[in-house]
Design a protein around this motif. Structure first.
Motif, short mmCIF file in Angstrom:
data_model
loop_
_atom_site.label_atom_id
_atom_site.label_comp_id
_atom_site.label_asym_id
_atom_site.label_seq_id
_atom_site.Cartn_x
_atom_site.Cartn_y
_atom_site.Cartn_z
N VAL A 18 0.86 -1.18 0.00
CA VAL A 18 0.00 0.00 0.00
C VAL A 18 0.89 1.23 0.00
N GLU A 19 0.31 2.35 -0.37
CA GLU A 19 1.08 3.59 -0.41
C GLU A 19 1.02 4.31 0.94
N MET A 20 1.98 5.18 1.14
CA MET A 20 2.03 5.97 2.38
C MET A 20 0.75 6.78 2.55
N SER A 21 0.16 7.22 1.46
CA SER A 21 -1.06 8.04 1.53
C SER A 21 -2.21 7.26 2.19
N PHE A 22 -2.21 5.94 2.07
CA PHE A 22 -3.23 5.11 2.72
C PHE A 22 -3.20 5.34 4.23
N PHE A 23 -2.01 5.28 4.81
CA PHE A 23 -1.87 5.47 6.26
C PHE A 23 -2.12 6.93 6.64
N THR A 24 -1.69 7.84 5.81
CA THR A 24 -1.90 9.27 6.09
C THR A 24 -3.39 9.59 6.13
N LYS A 25 -4.14 9.08 5.15
CA LYS A 25 -5.57 9.35 5.11
C LYS A 25 -6.30 8.69 6.27
N LEU A 26 -5.88 7.48 6.65
CA LEU A 26 -6.49 6.83 7.82
C LEU A 26 -6.23 7.65 9.08
#
Length: 97
Positions: A18-26
């Motif tokens: 998964v991309e870093m943006s996945f964790f950032t958005k969560l």
């Protein structure tokens, strides 16, 4: 904070693909706490079960991030209702005996 109980987010990104943006958005949605130490971002090891659940919903079921939030809210409410139902069943047994 004990750094031994932290997992670097880039490691999670490569492991789960998964991309870093996945964790950032969560994190922005309030579903995940990102711990920043110096210039690195980490996740607490205790949160790995919830992270895996969110990744499973996202990848296997193809649910977007907003949908993940809805699904998790519904699962949380379902757990609460099941607990309440069990409590009421236990109280009913007391009156029946």
């Amino acid at each position: 904070m004990n750094i031994e109980k932290l997992i670097p987010i880039p490691d999670l990104c490569s492991y789960y693909e998964v991309e870093m943006s996945f964790f950032t958005k969560l994190s922005e949605m309030g579903r995940l706490e990102i711990i920043k130490i110096e210039s690195s971002s980490y996740i607490d090891l205790d949160a790995i079960y919830e992270i895996e659940k969110m990744i499973h919903i996202h990848q296997d079921l193809e649910v977007n991030l907003e949908g993940i939030d809805v699904v998790l809210n519904m699962l949380q409410k379902l757990d609460g209702l099941q607990s309440e139902l069990q409590s009421l069943k236990n109280r009913l047994r007391l009156y029946e005996s």
